[in-house]
Every structure is written in structure tokens, then in C-alpha cells.
Design a protein around this motif. Sequence first.
Motif, PDB file in Angstrom:
ATOM      1  N   GLU A   1     -39.905 -88.561 -15.433  1.00 45.33           N
ATOM      2  CA  GLU A   1     -41.179 -89.140 -14.986  1.00 45.33           C
ATOM      3  C   GLU A   1     -41.939 -89.787 -16.143  1.00 45.33           C
ATOM      4  OE1 GLU A   1     -42.351 -89.209 -11.866  1.00 45.33           O
ATOM      5  OE2 GLU A   1     -40.555 -88.249 -11.099  1.00 45.33           O
ATOM      6  N   GLY A   2     -41.381 -89.671 -17.338  1.00 43.88           N
ATOM      7  CA  GLY A   2     -42.049 -90.263 -18.502  1.00 43.88           C
ATOM      8  C   GLY A   2     -43.227 -89.450 -19.000  1.00 43.88           C
ATOM      9  N   LEU A   3     -43.297 -88.184 -18.603  1.00 43.71           N
ATOM     10  CA  LEU A   3     -44.447 -87.358 -18.977  1.00 43.71           C
ATOM     11  C   LEU A   3     -44.258 -86.641 -20.306  1.00 43.71           C
ATOM     12  CD1 LEU A   3     -45.041 -85.970 -15.400  1.00 43.71           C
ATOM     13  CD2 LEU A   3     -46.620 -87.427 -16.663  1.00 43.71           C
ATOM     14  N   ILE A   4     -43.018 -86.484 -20.717  1.00 46.05           N
ATOM     15  CA  ILE A   4     -42.736 -85.872 -22.019  1.00 46.05           C
ATOM     16  C   ILE A   4     -41.579 -86.607 -22.672  1.00 46.05           C
ATOM     17  CG2 ILE A   4     -43.526 -83.532 -21.428  1.00 46.05           C
ATOM     18  CD1 ILE A   4     -40.506 -82.822 -21.137  1.00 46.05           C
ATOM     19  N   ASP A   5     -41.448 -86.406 -23.964  1.00 40.39           N
ATOM     20  CA  ASP A   5     -40.311 -86.931 -24.709  1.00 40.39           C
ATOM     21  C   ASP A   5     -39.488 -85.724 -25.146  1.00 40.39           C
ATOM     22  OD1 ASP A   5     -38.522 -88.114 -26.370  1.00 40.39           O
ATOM     23  OD2 ASP A   5     -39.997 -89.087 -27.658  1.00 40.39           O
ATOM     24  N   LEU A   6     -38.189 -85.752 -24.864  1.00 36.67           N
ATOM     25  CA  LEU A   6     -37.365 -84.570 -25.157  1.00 36.67           C
ATOM     26  C   LEU A   6     -36.925 -84.480 -26.617  1.00 36.67           C
ATOM     27  CD1 LEU A   6     -35.146 -84.129 -21.986  1.00 36.67           C
ATOM     28  CD2 LEU A   6     -36.958 -82.653 -22.817  1.00 36.67           C
ATOM     29  N   GLU A   7     -37.595 -85.180 -27.492  1.00 41.39           N
ATOM     30  CA  GLU A   7     -37.310 -85.070 -28.931  1.00 41.39           C
ATOM     31  C   GLU A   7     -37.553 -83.627 -29.377  1.00 41.39           C
ATOM     32  OE1 GLU A   7     -36.047 -86.628 -32.348  1.00 41.39           O
ATOM     33  OE2 GLU A   7     -36.783 -88.086 -30.917  1.00 41.39           O
TER      34      GLU A   7
ATOM     35  N   ALA B   1     -33.956 -72.678 -16.260  1.00 38.29           N
ATOM     36  CA  ALA B   1     -34.852 -73.210 -15.225  1.00 38.29           C
ATOM     37  C   ALA B   1     -35.902 -74.105 -15.869  1.00 38.29           C
ATOM     38  CB  ALA B   1     -35.510 -72.056 -14.475  1.00 38.29           C
ATOM     39  N   ALA B   2     -36.416 -73.666 -17.016  1.00 37.66           N
ATOM     40  CA  ALA B   2     -37.412 -74.476 -17.730  1.00 37.66           C
ATOM     41  C   ALA B   2     -36.801 -75.793 -18.189  1.00 37.66           C
ATOM     42  CB  ALA B   2     -37.949 -73.689 -18.923  1.00 37.66           C
ATOM     43  N   GLU B   3     -35.543 -75.734 -18.658  1.00 39.21           N
ATOM     44  CA  GLU B   3     -34.878 -76.955 -19.139  1.00 39.21           C
ATOM     45  C   GLU B   3     -34.748 -77.980 -18.013  1.00 39.21           C
ATOM     46  OE1 GLU B   3     -34.360 -77.085 -22.262  1.00 39.21           O
ATOM     47  OE2 GLU B   3     -33.087 -78.846 -22.556  1.00 39.21           O
ATOM     48  N   LYS B   4     -34.450 -77.492 -16.814  1.00 42.71           N
ATOM     49  CA  LYS B   4     -34.309 -78.423 -15.695  1.00 42.71           C
ATOM     50  C   LYS B   4     -35.655 -79.072 -15.352  1.00 42.71           C
ATOM     51  CE  LYS B   4     -32.027 -75.891 -12.568  1.00 42.71           C
ATOM     52  NZ  LYS B   4     -31.122 -75.525 -11.461  1.00 42.71           N
TER      53      LYS B   4
ATOM     54  N   GLN C   1     -36.958 -83.182 -15.451  1.00 44.64           N
ATOM     55  CA  GLN C   1     -37.725 -83.922 -14.445  1.00 44.64           C
ATOM     56  C   GLN C   1     -38.965 -84.552 -15.061  1.00 44.64           C
ATOM     57  OE1 GLN C   1     -37.398 -80.411 -11.496  1.00 44.64           O
ATOM     58  NE2 GLN C   1     -37.769 -82.180 -10.201  1.00 44.64           N
ATOM     59  N   LEU C   2     -39.615 -83.798 -15.924  1.00 42.51           N
ATOM     60  CA  LEU C   2     -40.823 -84.334 -16.566  1.00 42.51           C
ATOM     61  C   LEU C   2     -40.473 -85.519 -17.461  1.00 42.51           C
ATOM     62  CD1 LEU C   2     -42.625 -80.975 -17.491  1.00 42.51           C
ATOM     63  CD2 LEU C   2     -43.218 -82.548 -15.631  1.00 42.51           C
ATOM     64  N   ALA C   3     -39.321 -85.421 -18.126  1.00 39.44           N
ATOM     65  CA  ALA C   3     -38.890 -86.535 -18.988  1.00 39.44           C
ATOM     66  C   ALA C   3     -38.562 -87.759 -18.141  1.00 39.44           C
ATOM     67  CB  ALA C   3     -37.691 -86.109 -19.825  1.00 39.44           C
TER      68      ALA C   3
ATOM     69  N   THR D   1     -43.589 -72.484 -23.520  1.00 41.30           N
ATOM     70  CA  THR D   1     -43.102 -72.445 -24.913  1.00 41.30           C
ATOM     71  C   THR D   1     -42.409 -73.747 -25.277  1.00 41.30           C
ATOM     72  OG1 THR D   1     -42.805 -70.074 -24.749  1.00 41.30           O
ATOM     73  CG2 THR D   1     -41.607 -71.180 -26.526  1.00 41.30           C
ATOM     74  N   ARG D   2     -41.539 -74.208 -24.391  1.00 44.44           N
ATOM     75  CA  ARG D   2     -40.786 -75.431 -24.679  1.00 44.44           C
ATOM     76  C   ARG D   2     -41.701 -76.658 -24.694  1.00 44.44           C
ATOM     77  NH1 ARG D   2     -37.212 -77.258 -26.305  1.00 44.44           N
ATOM     78  NH2 ARG D   2     -35.764 -78.048 -24.753  1.00 44.44           N
ATOM     79  N   LEU D   3     -42.656 -76.684 -23.790  1.00 48.73           N
ATOM     80  CA  LEU D   3     -43.579 -77.835 -23.778  1.00 48.73           C
ATOM     81  C   LEU D   3     -44.344 -77.916 -25.095  1.00 48.73           C
ATOM     82  CD1 LEU D   3     -44.901 -77.578 -20.112  1.00 48.73           C
ATOM     83  CD2 LEU D   3     -43.706 -79.554 -21.098  1.00 48.73           C
ATOM     84  N   ILE D   4     -44.774 -76.769 -25.569  1.00 51.82           N
ATOM     85  CA  ILE D   4     -45.540 -76.761 -26.834  1.00 51.82           C
ATOM     86  C   ILE D   4     -44.623 -77.149 -27.993  1.00 51.82           C
ATOM     87  CG2 ILE D   4     -46.776 -75.239 -28.431  1.00 51.82           C
ATOM     88  CD1 ILE D   4     -47.843 -73.879 -25.726  1.00 51.82           C
ATOM     89  N   GLU D   5     -43.380 -76.631 -27.971  1.00 54.76           N
ATOM     90  CA  GLU D   5     -42.400 -77.036 -29.005  1.00 54.76           C
ATOM     91  C   GLU D   5     -42.215 -78.548 -29.028  1.00 54.76           C
ATOM     92  OE1 GLU D   5     -39.303 -73.230 -28.959  1.00 54.76           O
ATOM     93  OE2 GLU D   5     -38.691 -75.142 -28.119  1.00 54.76           O
ATOM     94  N   LEU D   6     -42.254 -79.138 -27.861  1.00 49.82           N
ATOM     95  CA  LEU D   6     -42.032 -80.576 -27.757  1.00 49.82           C
ATOM     96  C   LEU D   6     -43.297 -81.381 -28.044  1.00 49.82           C
ATOM     97  CD1 LEU D   6     -39.799 -80.501 -24.563  1.00 49.82           C
ATOM     98  CD2 LEU D   6     -39.055 -81.208 -26.823  1.00 49.82           C
ATOM     99  N   GLY D   7     -44.371 -80.679 -28.348  1.00 50.92           N
ATOM    100  CA  GLY D   7     -45.602 -81.377 -28.728  1.00 50.92           C
ATOM    101  C   GLY D   7     -46.469 -81.788 -27.554  1.00 50.92           C
TER     102      GLY D   7
END
Lengths: 128, 468
Positions: free
Chosen positions: A99-105, A88-91, A95-97, A23-29
Motif C-alpha cells: 500500500e506504500g505505507l512503509i518501506d521494508l528497508e 503473521a506480523a511479516e505478512k 500488505q502495508l508495503a 516492534t517491527r514497525l518501529i525497527e523499520l522507522g
Amino acid sequence: MQNGITVTLSGPGLAETMRALLTRLIELGARAERMDSEITARLGEGAGFACRLLARNGVIVVADAAAVTPEGDRLDVEIDPNDTPDFAAEKILDQLAEEGLIDLELNDYDPQEEEQVRKRLADLGYIE
Amino acid sequence: MTVSTTKKAMIIGLDCATPQFIFGPKAFDLPNMRRLAERGCWGKLESSHPPITVPAWASMTASKDAGELGIYGFRNRKDYSYDGMFTANGNAIREKRLWDILSRAGKKVAILGVPQTYPVRPVNGWLISGFLAPDTNADYTYPKAFKKEFEEAIGEYIIDVKDFRTDDKDGLLERVYALMENRFAAARFLLETRPWDFFMMVEMGLDRLHHGFWRFCDPEHPLFEPGNPYEHVFRDYYQAVDRHIGALLEYADEDTLLMVVSDHGARAMHGGVRVNQWLLNEGLLSVTDDLSEEKRFEDCAVDWSRTRAWSSGGYYARVFFNVEGREPEGIIPQSEYEPFCEEMVARIESMTDPEGRPLGNKAYRPKDLYRTVRGVAPDLIVYFGDLGWRSVGAVGGTDSIYTFENDTGPDDANHDYHGIFIMADAGTNGGGLERTGLHLMDVAPTVLDRMGVPIPADMQGRVIGAKE
């Protein structure tokens, strides 16, 4: 194209954490896919390879460690039993941020909310 | 320096709580805060630049200055366009704050009403956001489902005082009290029902009270009238807050680090400087509007080809330069930026009051205030009258640069550079010592130190020991 990765989850609250993370990944685009036992049963032996293919095409695959052994880049996460699924998802997002894999905007105010808050701040004297 | 490790920490934040009412000769009788200070240590807490709620609380809890946070006030430029602005809500803070760090260290946190926590982000515990939430229809709690239980327990959550700009002082006072009662009821609910290791709350009512009632309470305010019906509202309100603090302390055991802090202080406001009108008068700003009547600067048509600087109003001024190659229609050559900046600092700092006396303005360049300057910072941050005067953005109506009427309604106070700090360290007698040289960025590393959680190397504050 930005690379993806496979996040393999194990531990308590796996299904809830997987749902919260997707859910959060999709929210973050981000482009995200679930790889749980239902999906791997349909993919059979090709599930691990599918993880590599998806990740190579910029998808973040959220996998049940018990259901698949992914090929390609992976991040193994043991869920802390003290964490709520959302936290747990936020943590994992952290890590993904890193690694540069997502932007937490995050999604911001909608225009109506923005105006509501702007008016309040003006009323309070913080801005004009 | 580690003095002792505590298991828990409680921070009671009082937005705008002012040192002179808590520590000095004008201090009110506040037995709970006094006992805490006598048991531990206390002092003035230097605020952020600018000393405003945003960025101050974020600076305190992330231990980063405003430049590093990239937040210079509530409204910030998102780019170098003339109208691209954003409101600095929780999204604007990328740095980890105390509760984020403690959550990741496995501590349970309960956070209430801290500014810039909306939109909410998950924590290891519970979070009720502060007054940058649009309203209570929004998802202002974490977890989202917690909102129902929370509202069933305390009723409607009051995000802030409504109708703040009013001459109906009785009504305003009632609403400020309602905000306080509601906030402390929420605090007690959290402390009673949630297993917390770290609790932090911010009570906003003191700030609203100061702005709404300063002229009635401070004999040094130019509009003060002895014997007015609101003369003692500060005393009464601070004492009510103190009683609530006493009730919260009941939830702390001997292993709990206790802090009462504020983000900035307050002082009498003597008037406003119409900063854009001054820029117009000086030939640094040009608008094409008919200025026979006063107008909001935002509503004016600016002739950018003849504008070198413009400003946003508020409790301080943010002055922006129209720089060639940076702003869309910039006219100050890059090579002239530094000399122009120096000239502006000199001109602003030499301004006088209506009687021709020096106003005592301070104009700062961001690079001189901050370790790093992120985002789109103002070219100058200006405190008129050393914060004794407000910055007013409106233009027209008159050429005068002074105003004694706020263009948005009654407001008697401006912010001041120092807030308060009281700390009682678990199991350690601090001797009731007054501490000096404290900065709000010291709060976060001090809490982490006492709770035995590693302090991120990039935090700018230092650990406050109990005695030294």
C-alpha cells in the motif's frame, strides 16, 4: 506527510502478533501506536476517532478489533492460527508495503560488522 | 507443465558443485546422487551472470536475473559516488524467494545456510542464515530464540571456513571438512525435529575446497604435480558429501520432490589479469601514487580528471566508466558513452595472454544480459580468459598486466558457467534422462509447480518437467 492507517487484528495470538508488529514497525522507522483494550478504556468513545486522527498524521495504529471500531482508513487482518506472531506480523508488513505505507528497508550491518564481512569476502577471493 | 503435485520438497544446495565431477567421464563414484539422477533427471544448470554465489542463489530462489535483483556481486555501488559501496546481504533482496512464497502459502519451511539470508526475516518455520552473517554472536536464526536450542543440539554453528588464504593445506582441509560435517548435522537436526514442507540447505565446503585445492587435483592446472598428497581430496570430499546426501534422503518420503543443485561450477585458474594496471597502461586510469611497489587500488589516490574507467577485482571484473553528469568528476560526455563502451568491449576482448595468444575475454553490457537493470550496475561485466583468469585490482610494482600470484593469497580455481541439477520427482520415473538448456532460474517455478503453489507471473524461469 505519508498517510497512516489502522490495522485491526483479530484471531488467535492477537496480543503477541500486535507486539511483534509494533516492534517491527518501529525497527523499520515507522510511527506506530498500539490501540488495545487498555488504551481504548482510557479513550472511551473517542477511541475510533483517535485512530482516524493518528492515521491522518502518518501513524500506523495497531488495534484490537474487539476493543475499537476505528474510523478512517483501515486494514482488517484475521490472524492465521498456523502463523507464528512474527510471521503473521511479516505478512501484515507486506500488505502495508504494497500500500506504500512503509518501506521494508531493514537495519543493515553496523560498521564493525560490515568490515568483518568485507574482510571475510576478501579472504575468500570474492572481492578485493 | 504440471506433472504431479508433491506435498513436500527438499533442495540440497552444494555451492560450486561442478558437473564434470558428478556427471561426466571424470565423475566420481557418488552412489546416492547417481541413484537420484537415475530415478529422475539431471543436467548442467546454467548459472547467473556473473556466476558467483551472490547473486546466483538469490537468482535461483527468486527466479529473477541479477539485473532485476539489482545485485551484481557481493559488493555493489550504492550510488554514483566513487566510494559508496554496500555489501549485498539479505536486505538487498527485495524479491520474494521460494521460502517467502511457500511461507505465505501456508507451507512450513526449514532453511539452512542459504547465502543472503542475513539479516534474517521471519518465515513460516525456521531459518538459519548463511555466511553473510557476521558471526555467531549475531541473531542468525529465525526465530531468534531457536538459536539456543539449535546450538545445544549441534554445538557451535560454523558459518564459514576461517583462515582460507593459507599454505597450511592440512589445516585448511580439516576446516573445510568441519564446515561440511557441521552443516549436515544442522540439516539432520532440522529435518528430524521440525515439521517441514520445504527444506533447503546450502553446503559451502565444495566451493572452499575447489579454490583451495584445484591445483592439486586437476591435471590440467598449470601447477598440478602428479602424486601430490592432495591429489584425491576432491574425490574423497565429494564422496563424503554424497554419503551425507544419502542420510538426508532418509527424511524424504515418496511425496517429496528432491533436488540437488549448485549455483555455479569451477575450473582451473591460470592466472590473474591486473585490470586496473591495464587501464593505467592504456591511459584510461590515472593515479597520483608512487607505484614502484604494488598497491591495492582502493588505497590509491585517483586523479578523476584524467580517468575514464576503473575496475573492481574478484573472480570477474566490474568495469566502471567515469561519465560526465553521472559520476562526481565524470569526464566521458554522455554523448560518447555508447561509442566508448563499444571501444572498451573491443579492447578488452582483444587482449592477449603473455604468449600473445587471444585470452578469450568476454565483456558484457548489463543491458545485454538482463531483462531489467536495477540499482547501479557496472558499465561492463568482464570475464577474463572466459573465466580461466581472475581479475586482480592491484596496481604498481610492475607494468605487467599478468600475475600468477593472487594478491590475496593462494587460490587455484575460478568459477564456471554451469552448476549441477538433479531432480527426482515424487512418484514419477524421469527415466534418468539428461536434460539440456536448464537455468538456475528454473528451480523456483519448478518447486512451486510441484507443490501446487501459484507461480508468480514475473518469475523468469520455466517449469522443468520430469521427462520433456
